[in-house]
Design an enzyme around this catalytic site. Structure first.
Site, mmCIF file in Angstrom:
data_model
loop_
_atom_site.group_PDB
_atom_site.id
_atom_site.type_symbol
_atom_site.label_atom_id
_atom_site.label_comp_id
_atom_site.label_asym_id
_atom_site.label_seq_id
_atom_site.Cartn_x
_atom_site.Cartn_y
_atom_site.Cartn_z
ATOM 1 N N GLU A 110 2.365 -6.057 7.613
ATOM 2 C CA GLU A 110 1.450 -4.856 8.206
ATOM 3 C C GLU A 110 1.256 -4.771 9.566
ATOM 4 O O GLU A 110 1.068 -3.655 9.903
ATOM 5 C CB GLU A 110 0.168 -5.507 7.545
ATOM 6 C CG GLU A 110 -0.326 -5.258 6.073
ATOM 7 C CD GLU A 110 0.353 -6.292 5.009
ATOM 8 O OE1 GLU A 110 -0.058 -6.460 3.957
ATOM 9 O OE2 GLU A 110 1.158 -7.043 5.531
ATOM 10 N N ALA B 246 0.752 -1.099 -0.107
ATOM 11 C CA ALA B 246 -0.008 -0.084 -0.100
ATOM 12 C C ALA B 246 0.993 1.356 0.136
ATOM 13 O O ALA B 246 1.922 1.286 0.707
ATOM 14 C CB ALA B 246 -0.952 0.075 1.253
ATOM 15 N N GLU C 100 0.212 -9.913 -1.639
ATOM 16 C CA GLU C 100 -1.228 -10.296 -1.915
ATOM 17 C C GLU C 100 -1.670 -10.211 -3.297
ATOM 18 O O GLU C 100 -2.668 -11.112 -3.556
ATOM 19 C CB GLU C 100 -1.979 -9.276 -1.001
ATOM 20 C CG GLU C 100 -1.841 -9.615 0.526
ATOM 21 C CD GLU C 100 -2.687 -8.522 1.308
ATOM 22 O OE1 GLU C 100 -3.467 -8.947 2.219
ATOM 23 O OE2 GLU C 100 -2.482 -7.146 1.210
ATOM 24 N N GLY D 298 0.776 -5.440 0.413
ATOM 25 C CA GLY D 298 -0.418 -5.812 -0.882
ATOM 26 C C GLY D 298 0.274 -6.110 -1.950
ATOM 27 O O GLY D 298 -0.238 -6.826 -2.977
#
Length: 258
Positions: free
Chosen positions: A132, A64, A112, A109
């Site tokens: 995270e 992110a 992910e 992310g």
């Protein structure tokens, strides 16, 4: 974000994460573009496989965009949430197989996005992790669910709870990634795998993926019923007729894709 085509008729689509100035950190704009690109690809019957790559030589995606998020109010963060979810879910829900080509960093992310693909190829200098909790959040792009399904509870728990980063060899040993290749060659290998997939019946491959994904978290009897439904959708298709005819005539099939 851009899409490039490979193979005869463009049967392999390369989805390029293309924000190199930020090492592909996922901003609101990038998430919006990723969701739009996956919607487009999902609707294209001629696409038989997707490869997700990066335009940055040292990063697949670093997660992110925390600089952007640092400016958010709570309301702005809530408003961004469905935008981010649509991006990750767009990759996960592609009806055709997707292969991630990871060279360099795939963190948060970024990992992910890779986990949302069906296969992950990484270069030997890749670094992966879900850090995270070290910045006060949790993996929110499917990481807590997809990683656990890939590697099991204890290995996923260690990775998520410690926020540790792993090199390519360790990630392969844990089952986070599926193949490790020479640094800088993950894209080439991923495209090769995608080409092998694209050579097969598109109806068969899509239905096989559907059966596997839908049956994953069910009991065996339910999974077998799902498999039977997908078998029927394939067995009475034009692809099946062409495949059997090509085998009998000792030639390569020309798949109708229906």
């Amino acid at each position: 974000m851009r899409v490039e085509r490979h193979g005869e008729g463009g049967t392999v689509a390369e989805l390029v994460l293309d924000r190199p100035e930020a090492m592909n950190a996922v901003s609101t704009a990038m998430a919006t573009a990723l969701a739009a690109a996956t919607r487009q690809l999902a609707a294209e019957r001629g696409v038989r496989a997707v490869v997700v790559t990066s335009s940055h030589p040292k990063a697949f995606c670093v997660g992110a965009d925390l600089k952007e998020r640092n400016r958010f109010t709570d309301d702005e963060l809530r408003a961004q949430r469905p935008v981010a979810q649509a991006a990750y879910r767009g990759v996960l829900d592609l009806p055709m197989p997707a292969v991630a080509a990871v060279d360099g960093y795939a963190l948060g992310g970024g990992l992910e996005i890779a986990l949302s693909c069906d296969l992950i190829v990484c270069g030997e200098q890749a670094v992966v992790g879900l850090p995270e909790v070290s910045v006060g959040v949790i993996p929110g792009g499917g990481g807590t669910q997809l990683l656990t399904r890939r590697v099991g509870w204890s290995r996923a728990a260690q990775m998520v709870f410690t926020a540790q980063r792993y090199d390519a060899a360790s990630a392969y040993r844990l089952g986070v990634v599926d193949e490790v290749v020479a640094a800088g060659s993950a894209r080439e290998r991923a495209l090769e795998i995608a080409g092998q997939i694209a050579a097969n019946s598109p109806v068969g491959v899509r239905n096989a993926k559907r059966a596997m994904r839908q049956g994953l978290d069910t009991d065996l009897d339910t999974g077998l019923r799902i498999e039977d439904e997908c078998w029927a959708a394939t067995a009475f298709s034009a692809d099946r007729a062409e495949g059997v005819a090509a085998f009998a005539e000792k030639r390569r099939p020309t798949w109708p894709g229906r």
